[in-house]
Design a protein around this motif. Structure first.
Motif, mmCIF file in Angstrom:
data_model
loop_
_atom_site.group_PDB
_atom_site.id
_atom_site.type_symbol
_atom_site.label_atom_id
_atom_site.label_comp_id
_atom_site.label_asym_id
_atom_site.label_seq_id
_atom_site.Cartn_x
_atom_site.Cartn_y
_atom_site.Cartn_z
ATOM 1 N N ASP A 179 36.779 9.562 31.563
ATOM 2 C CA ASP A 179 37.952 10.269 31.366
ATOM 3 C C ASP A 179 37.419 11.318 30.185
ATOM 4 O OD1 ASP A 179 39.797 9.031 32.879
ATOM 5 O OD2 ASP A 179 40.158 7.382 31.765
ATOM 6 N N PHE A 180 36.148 11.784 30.347
ATOM 7 C CA PHE A 180 35.987 12.960 29.543
ATOM 8 C C PHE A 180 36.751 14.273 29.943
ATOM 9 C CE2 PHE A 180 32.843 10.487 27.454
ATOM 10 C CZ PHE A 180 32.395 11.147 26.452
ATOM 11 N N PRO A 181 37.306 14.857 29.190
ATOM 12 C CA PRO A 181 38.074 16.168 29.490
ATOM 13 C C PRO A 181 37.045 17.234 30.177
ATOM 14 C CG PRO A 181 38.773 15.713 27.298
ATOM 15 C CD PRO A 181 37.718 14.721 27.820
ATOM 16 N N ALA A 182 37.281 17.770 31.309
ATOM 17 C CA ALA A 182 36.460 18.748 32.091
ATOM 18 C C ALA A 182 36.200 19.939 31.150
ATOM 19 C CB ALA A 182 36.866 19.449 33.156
ATOM 20 N N GLY A 183 34.656 20.161 30.998
ATOM 21 C CA GLY A 183 34.016 21.276 30.304
ATOM 22 C C GLY A 183 33.510 20.582 28.999
#
Length: 235
Positions: free
Chosen positions: A182-186
């Motif tokens: 669930d790391f945010p994209a980017g």
């Protein structure tokens, strides 16, 4: 295009939360350290790919730096949990590309798990900025990038990680796990290449800081490039 001659697969980049395929002008052979057989190829990227990675990291910076330190730490611990589920796979990649025996490779995975889980007790003091981390440690293809990445991510920085072209697979596989965690994209990006891609990164106004690890010779080369563009660098 997903391969680089004779059906040997090229390692993708990881940009904006997904695998990013590119047709680079040149490739670095990734060999099985025990047999000498070419297993994969690493694309030697340039300005186009550096721009894409920087845009992704810059786009994620505001929200990531505004995320609470506790939440960032929890995501790093979640990444450790995901890594633990694939520990044998990662140890196999490390053994194949470095020549380490299985026990040494598993010890590196265990050390990576400890580093990620320690983020829950860490104190976020890194700059909240876009950092390009240039890693040259071929003997620690998982732990080397994480030693740079964990404190920076915990502090609120977004990253472009350039792993060693000779041993890229563990770093890319870890990037895949960031999406599962669930790391945010980017927030966490992988960019492959040699010193040309370092120069491309330094030429971009979006890149605020370089972090370099993996030996004095690499640091000296990267420092010289950074100085031409007046890009700050940390060891």
């Amino acid at each position: 295009m997903t391969h680089a001659g004779r059906d040997i697969q090229a390692i993708p980049l990881w940009i904006n939360g997904h695998a990013f395929l590119t047709m680079a002008p040149d490739f670095c052979d990734v060999r099985d350290a025990r047999s000498g057989q070419t297993r994969r190829r690493t694309p030697m990227c340039g300005a186009r790919e550096a721009q894409a990675a920087a845009e992704a990291a810059r786009g994620a910076l505001h929200d990531w730096s505004a995320t609470s330190a506790n939440r960032r730490a929890a995501l790093l611990v979640a990444l450790a949990d995901a890594l633990a589920g694939f520990a044998e796979h990662f140890a196999g990649l490390i053994s194949e590309e470095t020549g380490q025996d299985s026990s040494s490779a598993m010890a590196e995975v265990d050390a990576a798990l400890m580093l990620l889980r320690a983020a829950g007790q860490g104190s976020p003091n890194a700059p909240r900025t876009l950092v390009a981390a240039i890693v040259g440690n071929q003997r620690a293809p998982l732990l080397g990038p994480l030693r740079s990445a964990v404190p920076l991510l915990l502090g609120g920085a977004t990253l472009i990680v350039r792993p060693s072209p000779q041993t890229p697979s563990a770093a890319f596989a870890l990037a895949e796990l960031t999406a599962r965690s669930d790391f945010p994209a980017g927030v966490y990006n992988i960019l492959h290449g040699n010193l040309d891609v370092v120069e491309a990164l330094c030429s971009l106004a979006a890149v605020d800081l370089l972090a370099c690890s993996g030996g004095n010779e690499l640091y000296s080369d990267v420092q010289a490039i950074a100085a031409r563009y007046r890009t700050p660098i940390i060891g």
